[in-house]
Each structure stands twice: as structure tokens, then as C-alpha cells.
Design an enzyme around this catalytic site. Structure first.
Site, PDB file in Angstrom:
ATOM      1  CB  SER A  33      -0.802   4.110  -5.808  1.00  0.00           C
ATOM      2  OG  SER A  33      -1.301   4.720  -4.635  1.00  0.00           O
ATOM      3  CD  GLU A  78       6.788  -7.380   3.250  1.00  0.00           C
ATOM      4  OE1 GLU A  78       7.344  -8.443   2.910  1.00  0.00           O
ATOM      5  OE2 GLU A  78       6.570  -6.431   2.478  1.00  0.00           O
ATOM      6  CE  LYS A 124       1.545  -2.419  -1.403  1.00  0.00           C
ATOM      7  NZ  LYS A 124       0.890  -1.130  -1.409  1.00  0.00           N
TER       8      LYS A 124
HETATM    9  C1  LIG Z   1       0.989  -0.074  -0.442  1.00  0.00           C
HETATM   10  C2  LIG Z   1       0.406   1.117  -1.092  1.00  0.00           C
HETATM   11  C3  LIG Z   1       1.117   2.327  -1.210  1.00  0.00           C
HETATM   12  C4  LIG Z   1       2.486   2.532  -0.624  1.00  0.00           C
HETATM   13  O1  LIG Z   1       3.484   1.705  -1.116  1.00  0.00           O
HETATM   14  P1  LIG Z   1       4.621   2.211  -2.101  1.00  0.00           P
HETATM   15  O2  LIG Z   1       5.578   1.083  -2.111  1.00  0.00           O
HETATM   16  O3  LIG Z   1       5.194   3.466  -1.543  1.00  0.00           O
HETATM   17  O4  LIG Z   1       3.987   2.440  -3.418  1.00  0.00           O
HETATM   18  C5  LIG Z   1       0.545   3.371  -1.900  1.00  0.00           C
HETATM   19  N1  LIG Z   1      -0.690   3.273  -2.419  1.00  0.00           N
HETATM   20  C6  LIG Z   1      -1.430   2.143  -2.303  1.00  0.00           C
HETATM   21  C7  LIG Z   1      -2.790   2.113  -2.902  1.00  0.00           C
HETATM   22  C8  LIG Z   1      -0.912   1.030  -1.634  1.00  0.00           C
HETATM   23  O5  LIG Z   1      -1.640  -0.084  -1.528  1.00  0.00           O
END
Ligand SMILES: *Cc1c(COP(=O)(O)O)cnc(C)c1O
Length: 389
Positions: free
Chosen positions: A372, A106, A84
Site C-alpha cells: 500500500s 483528518e 491514499k
Molecule cells: C493509511 C495507510 C494504510 C491504512 O489505511 P487503510 O485505509 O486501511 O488502507 C495502509 N498503508 C499505508 C501505506 C497507509 O498510508
């Protein structure tokens, strides 16, 4: 910067927002060619954000599975604990460039809210974050983090009191305060040009993967896997690879996996429609009412998806599939024990599918999974479920 991805995308917004979206597109077009902007983004990404993140060979996991080699792109090591940051930093620098003094955002699980609060503090922009009151209750540590970082958290108390309502509230605020305020959207969603801007800021993930795989084994991966909520970590991973022969796989949340449940799998179980400024795949009933979603991973719990993914699904360039809560939990435990890494539940979905595919591929094949985020935010949820058998 396409306004349309095939028949998806566009900008379904009230008149009042059109000039702001045009100004944003213009600012972004010039910023991305401006050496000073690029240098500032690169410096803060490196020194404050911890980029580049490693491409890590999960040797133990690979050995256990006995098929293709599994590599992890370590976005869990980025400042704040998730990808993020890449988007929040880029957009906050754009907000500065546009002369805005206030950020709004948001947040569902709170991860994007925390990233926005971090960049708001660093760049001295007043920051207000809309969050459903149900989510505030579920994600107390992130509410506290945002407040400690100096942001104001605004509870949203109508409808399901979760992410969809928080987005609607942020749009309402933006329409009223568009002169002073920058709306820092949290995923590759919303009206044009947001999906393209977010995709561009997140494409650092895919660029690094290509560079690092070239260094590590002199080629590119055979298969690249990422989880898809709104779709920002996935599109950032895939974007630089669209014109390569790499096989691309997006993994959505299948929820409980019962035959009636749709989970949050907009691409695999939804139909095209219009929501929050864009035409894309949506989970909706026969009358077009947007459905309530469910997933063990709060960050995947959204009825829509970025329009570029809708296009990549229809064009066939990217394959999309879904994984259930249980499968994601099993993958979570597997990675903890094999590699000493606590992943977030969102990328645990991608990992589950990658492990499944690895079994059927030769040992010479290489799979990269975008990890992620880290799992610290999910410990309570994991503890509420039975440990692996
Ligand atoms: C917010 C989040 C996601 C999902 O958001 P995308 O916009 O699809 O990447 C995935 N993994 C983590 C760790 C998140 O915080």
C-alpha cells in the site's frame, strides 16, 4: 451503494449533516456514470498519479521462502507514495462537482493529509487538515509537506491528541461549514455513503490486479493479502474479487503481541458498536469505552474499521488475522534486502502473513500482496528498533 452491509454501516450523524450526506450520495451516483467525470479521473490518475501501478513478481523473496510465488501490487509507486492518492483525487473531483470551495481532512500519520494537500493544490481548493498534536510531533516531515503544498494544519489538543480526536474535530468543522466545505474522509469509514465511495475509488487496485494477473499468467491469483487499518486499501483490493474464487485475507496490526495488548486489531479482538457515524467492529472495554490502540505502523493505529470489512468477516468471505510489530519489522527488512524495496510498515504486516502462508502452499500457487505504500516515512521508527538477527 448500500447504506448497510448486513447489520454494519448506516449513518449515525446529527440532523444537520443529513442533507449533505444525501447530496453527496446523489453527486456520486451521477458522477460514476458521467463519461466526463470518469475521463478526468482516469487522466489525472494516469498522468499525475502514475497509474496503473505494476504487478511485480518478487522473484528473490519467492526463492528464499521456497513456496508459493509472491507478487506485489505496487501502490508504493503512486504519486505521494501510497494508495491514499486514489481516494483523495476521486473525492476532490466530487467536491468540485458539488461546488465546494474548501476541503477539510483528518490525518494520523499524515499520509492522508499529504494526499489531500496535493489534490487541494492541483484542483485549487482551500485545504485544512486536522491532526492530533502528538501525531504532529511524531510525523514532522509530513506536517512540512502539507504546509509546502499550501494546506493549513490544525493541531488538535484534547484527549489522546491523535487520530480519533482529529476525526471528531473534522466532523465538528463540517457541521458548522457544511455549505462551503467538503469533508474528504481518509479511509473506508464514517457514515454512509463515505465507506462505499472510498471503496469504489480504491477498487482500481483490485481491478488492475485481476487484469494484470490475467495478462501475466492467464488466470487469477490463488490468495490476495492486504493490511487493514480503516480498511481502504484492503477493500479496494478485495471489492472486484468478491465474486471470484480468489481467497482473500486481511491483516490487522497486533501491536506488541503481549497477551493483554489489543494492538489495533478491531476485527480480530473487537466487538460491534457505534463510532464516528458507523456501526462496526470496535476495540472497546466492557462499558463500551473506545480503547487506546497501539501499533508500530501509524496508519493502522485506529480503534475502528470500515463497516464492509465487519460484514465480510461475519459472512466468512474474507479471513482476517493479525501480525505483531516484530513480525512486521522482520518482513520489512526481508523485503528491503531481497528485492531492493523499502515498504511502509503497514503493508509489511500483510507481507509477513503472506510469507507465512507461502511456505505451506505449492510452488505453483500465486499470492498477491497489496504493497500500500513506501517506507520513507518510517525510517526513523525502523532505526529505533533492533536490526534483524
Ligand atoms: C493509511 C495507510 C494504510 C491504512 O489505511 P487503510 O485505509 O486501511 O488502507 C495502509 N498503508 C499505508 C501505506 C497507509 O498510508
Amino acid at each position: 451503494m448500500p447504506e448497510w452491509y448486513g447489520s454494519f454501516g448506516g449513518a449515525y450523524v446529527p440532523e444537520t449533516l443529513v442533507p449533505a450526506l444525501k447530496a453527496l450520495e446523489e453527486a456520486w451516483r451521477t458522477a460514476r456514470r458521467d463519461p466526463a467525470f470518469k475521463a478526468e479521473l482516469a487522466r489525472l490518475s494516469r498522468e499525475w498519479g502514475g497509474r496503473p501501478t505494476p504487478l511485480y513478481f518478487a522473484e528473490n523473496l519467492t526463492r528464499e521462502i521456497g513456496g508459493a510465488q509472491i507478487y506485489l501490487k505496487r501502490e508504493d509507486l503512486v504519486h505521494g507514495g501510497a494508495h491514499k492518492f486514489n481516494n483523495a483525487l476521486g473525492q476532490a473531483l466530487l467536491a468540485k462537482r458539488l461546488g465546494k470551495t474548501r476541503l477539510i481532512a483528518e490525518t494520523g500519520a499524515g499520509q492522508h493529509g499529504v494526499a489531500t494537500a496535493m489534490v487541494g493544490a492541483k484542483l485549487a481548493l482551500r485545504t485544512e487538515v486536522y491532526m492530533g498534536s502528538v501525531d504532529m510531533e511524531r510525523q514532522k516531515p509530513n506536517v512540512l509537506r502539507m504546509r509546502l503544498l499550501g494546506a493549513t494544519v490544525r493541531p488538535v489538543d484534547h484527549g489522546a491528541k491523535t487520530l480519533k480526536e482529529a476525526i471528531n474535530e473534522a466532523f465538528r468543522d463540517w457541521i458548522t461549514n457544511v455549505q462551503t466545505t467538503y469533508y474528504l474522509i481518509g479511509s473506508a469509514v464514517g457514515p454512509h455513503p463515505f465507506p462505499s465511495i472510498v471503496s469504489d475509488f480504491q477498487s482500481v487496485i483490485g481491478k488492475e490486479i485481476l487484469r494484470q494477473s490475467k495478462q501475466a499468467w492467464g488466470g487469477h491469483p490463488d490468495l490476495v493479502v492486504a493490511c487493514v487499518g480503516g480498511g481502504s486499501n484492503a477493500i479496494g483490493t478485495f471489492q472486484p474479487m468478491l465474486r471470484t474464487p480468489v481467497k482473500l485475507l486481511g491483516v490487522e496490526a497486533g501491536g506488541s503481541g503481549s497477551s493483554l495488548a489489543v494492538g489495533s486489531a478491531s476485527l480480530t479482538k473487537g466487538r460491534p458498536g457505534v463510532l464516528q457515524g458507523m456501526r462496526t467492529y470496535l476495540l472497546q472495554d466492557a462499558e463500551g469505552q473506545v480503547l487506546e490502540t497501539e501499533s508500530i505502523a501509524a496508519g493502522l493505529d485506529y480503534a475502528g474499521v470500515g463497516p464492509e470489512h465487519a460484514f465480510l468477516k461475519e459472512s466468512g468471505r474474507v479471513e482476517y488475522t493479525s501480525v505483531t510489530d516484530r513480525e512486521a519489522l522482520d518482513a520489512f527488512h526481508r523485503l528491503c534486502r531481497a528485492e531492493g524495496i523499502l515498504p511502509a510498515l503497514e503493508p509489511s504486516h500483510a507481507l509477513a502473513e503472506a510469507m507465512r502462508r507461502a511456505r505451506d502452499l505449492p510452488k505453483t500457487a500465486r499470492i498477491v500482496v497489496t504493497l500500500s505504500g513506501r517506507g520513507d516515512k518510517d525510517l526513523e521508527v525502523v532505526a529505533q528498533h533492533a536490526p534483524p538477527g
